[in-house]
Design an enzyme around this catalytic site. Structure first.
Site, mmCIF file in Angstrom:
data_model
loop_
_atom_site.group_PDB
_atom_site.id
_atom_site.type_symbol
_atom_site.label_atom_id
_atom_site.label_comp_id
_atom_site.label_asym_id
_atom_site.label_seq_id
_atom_site.Cartn_x
_atom_site.Cartn_y
_atom_site.Cartn_z
ATOM 1 N N LYS A 234 7.192 -46.338 137.991
ATOM 2 C CA LYS A 234 8.138 -45.734 137.051
ATOM 3 C C LYS A 234 8.977 -46.795 136.366
ATOM 4 O O LYS A 234 9.167 -46.779 135.154
ATOM 5 C CB LYS A 234 9.018 -44.719 137.776
ATOM 6 N N GLU B 112 6.391 -53.770 146.000
ATOM 7 C CA GLU B 112 5.065 -53.639 146.602
ATOM 8 C C GLU B 112 3.992 -53.521 145.514
ATOM 9 O O GLU B 112 2.946 -54.170 145.578
ATOM 10 C CB GLU B 112 5.004 -52.403 147.517
ATOM 11 N N GLY C 120 9.035 -39.332 140.661
ATOM 12 C CA GLY C 120 7.821 -39.916 141.204
ATOM 13 C C GLY C 120 6.957 -38.945 141.972
ATOM 14 O O GLY C 120 5.741 -38.864 141.765
ATOM 15 N N ARG C 121 7.545 -38.160 142.880
ATOM 16 C CA ARG C 121 6.741 -37.251 143.702
ATOM 17 C C ARG C 121 6.335 -35.998 142.940
ATOM 18 O O ARG C 121 5.616 -35.153 143.463
ATOM 19 C CB ARG C 121 7.491 -36.896 144.986
ATOM 20 N N GLU D 35 11.146 -36.119 151.326
ATOM 21 C CA GLU D 35 11.935 -36.932 150.416
ATOM 22 C C GLU D 35 12.822 -36.049 149.546
ATOM 23 O O GLU D 35 13.931 -36.439 149.181
ATOM 24 C CB GLU D 35 11.025 -37.800 149.546
ATOM 25 N N HIS E 274 -8.602 -29.966 168.508
ATOM 26 C CA HIS E 274 -8.933 -30.737 169.705
ATOM 27 C C HIS E 274 -7.954 -31.888 169.924
ATOM 28 O O HIS E 274 -8.229 -32.781 170.718
ATOM 29 C CB HIS E 274 -10.364 -31.264 169.603
ATOM 30 N N LYS F 53 15.031 -51.066 151.545
ATOM 31 C CA LYS F 53 14.476 -51.948 150.513
ATOM 32 C C LYS F 53 15.483 -53.034 150.136
ATOM 33 O O LYS F 53 15.112 -54.198 149.911
ATOM 34 C CB LYS F 53 14.084 -51.130 149.282
#
Length: 509
Positions: free
Chosen positions: A195, A201, A254-255, A340, A371, A481
């Site tokens: 964005k 990263e 963003g999400r 978030e 399982h 961060k």
């Protein structure tokens, strides 16, 4: 919390707890709590059954939750979101992801349409070979810039893959090397999704990807890059040609950004028509959410159940199990969307919340999860509401027994959680009365995937309104961060444990 909201919660919390068996004995639970949501027309008509009958909701609770929604101003806040008002008050901006699907403020819908056309032209040019042979795309992003594309590509590209897409988010170089190993640099493009175009990263991975292209004989590595960003100037300054910068608005979080240019890898992988169908499925749910009031609004009804279990039954987690291999990444996607958005401890006004907010979202894929973790769901001491998601149509061409066994296991788990089983041997007894909901899709195509994601976006928003919090900021991700940047810059004066860890790793100042 205003007096009307407080009063609504007091009334809700005064309800007597009744078992699922008692509730089913009262009358037609399906008529009350199982309804179909549909989209498309003619041959494209499809839908999904949303069954909340195996939860502890009943008519009285629904009525009182509707009163809570009214007291919390749900209708006005929903209208404000679709109108493009600045409902993200802490960041003073709108939340306009629905405009990307065609429902929102007119100017925002027009802007989204123009940006989609720009992306469509680039996608089709790549597919037509205008930019040379392109067989692979390495999509580099993190958070919402990666989780949504990874989910959609994984779900939709198993039968149709025009370009081989690899989504890389982790700064761990092992992840990027795995993508390099799977791609031919001569026919690989790089998509950088950020964005701000400053995410450390993402930008570190992007630099390494360009270096990989250069070291493997690509003459103009920057010429193989597409930028997906709300900061196009930064992308151009970084070296991306402006014709390959695909912007999206600052008002798309963003999400919630899969519907914007962040969806570029989806369109590259399966084609523009499939991406457009994903938008259409989401838009159908948008229309239902915007135009339907009360408990008939299915995402709002799901939020009623969520609030019942967190606020009134003390449930700290919610489990989601996709009985479809194509939705293997859906629980991961929901973790970010829900935790978030609603993992907050203050209201939208900055006051401490009066109760729990988002539960921990977790899950897996059936039948594998049966399982692994279902032991705890059936006989553990935690009450955990469960969502099951399945498709009537199979995603494979094998013997129909595969899909029949898959679906019977899915439905059996919900029935078993509810009914339980008496046994004189306590180790073999199942208490039952454990809630679940089921979303049963006709098929898992692009429109259905869009509808599923939009359903959960609106469910998340509805939960936030009922809790009085802002679901569109995420300041909680920033502190770690900031400290990482301080360490990287050679800072010191950390706690003794952190200092010792840095020394052990050879990272001390």
């Amino acid at each position: 919390m205003n007096d009307a909201v407080a009063g609504a919660w007091r009334k809700l919390k005064g309800h007597q707890t009744r078992t699922l068996a008692q509730l089913f004995a009262d009358g037609d639970r399906l008529e009350l709590l199982s309804h179909r949501l549909e989209w498309g027309e003619g041959d494209l008509a499809a839908g999904m059954q949303c069954d909340w009958s195996k939860t502890h909701l009943n008519a009285d609770l629904l009525a009182d939750f509707e009163a809570l929604a009214d007291a919390a101003g749900f209708a006005a806040k929903r209208a404000a979101m679709f109108a493009g008002e600045r409902i993200n008050n802490t960041e003073d901006r709108a939340a306009e992801h629905t405009a990307q699907r065609g429902l929102g403020k007119d100017s925002s819908v027009e802007e989204a349409s123009a940006l989609h056309l720009r992306m469509k032209m680039l996608v089709e040019a790549i597919h037509q070979g205008v930019l040379g042979e392109v067989n692979h795309l390495i999509h580099i992003g993190i958070g919402g810039s990666a989780l949504g594309p990874a989910l959609a590509v994984d779900a939709l590209s198993r039968d149709l893959s025009l370009v081989d897409v690899h989504v890389v988010s982790n700064i761990d170089g092992v992840a990027l090397e795995a993508a390099f190993d799977a791609c031919d640099p001569a026919t690989t493009m790089i998509a950088i999704a950020s964005k701000t175009f400053t995410t450390i990263e993402t930008m570190t991975n992007a630099e390494s990807a360009l270096k990989w292209l250069a070291e493997n004989g690509v003459d103009d590595p920057a010429g193989r890059v597409v930028a997906l960003t709300a900061n196009p100037d930064a992308a151009v300054a970084w070296g991306v040609d402006e014709t390959r910068v695909l912007p999206f608005p600052e008002t798309v979080g963003g999400r919630y950004s899969l519907w914007s240019s962040i969806g570029f890898p989806v369109a590259i992988s399966v084609g523009w028509d499939e991406f457009d169908q994903m938008l259409a499925g989401a838009a159908a749910v948008d229309a239902h959410f915007r135009e339907t009031d009360g408990a008939a609004n299915l995402p709002l009804r799901a939020a009623f159940a969520d609030q019942y279990y967190t606020q009134m039954r003390g449930c700290q987690t919610r489990a989601v199990f996709a009985y479809d291999e194509r939705l293997g990444l859906f629980p991961d996607y929901l973790q970010q969307l829900e935790m978030e958005s609603n993992g907050k401890s203050v209201t939208a006004n900055g006051e401490p919340v009066s109760g729990p907010t988002a539960p921990v979202t977790w899950g897996g894929v059936g039948t594998d999860a049966q399982h692994a973790v279902f032991q705890l769901l059936h006989q553990g001491t935690h009450l955990i509401p469960v969502d099951f998601i399945a498709s009537i149509a199979p995603g494979d061409d094998l013997d129909p027994a595969h899909h029949r066994i898959l679906l019977t296991n899915c439905f059996a788990q919900g029935a078993a959680l509810m009914a339980g089983e008496h046994n004189d041997d306590p180790a073999r007894a199942f208490p039952g009365d454990r809630p679940s909901a089921t979303i049963l899709c006709d098929d898992l195509d692009a429109a259905t995937l869009g509808a599923l994601i939009a359903f959960h976006e609106h469910r998340t928003f509805a939960n936030a309104v009922l809790m009085g919090i802002n679901p569109f900021d995420q300041f909680g991700v920033e502190l770690g961060k900031a400290i990482a940047k301080k360490i990287e810059a050679g800072g010191s004066d950390f706690d003794a444990s952190t200092e010792a860890l840095l020394a052990a790793a050879g990272l001390s100042g």
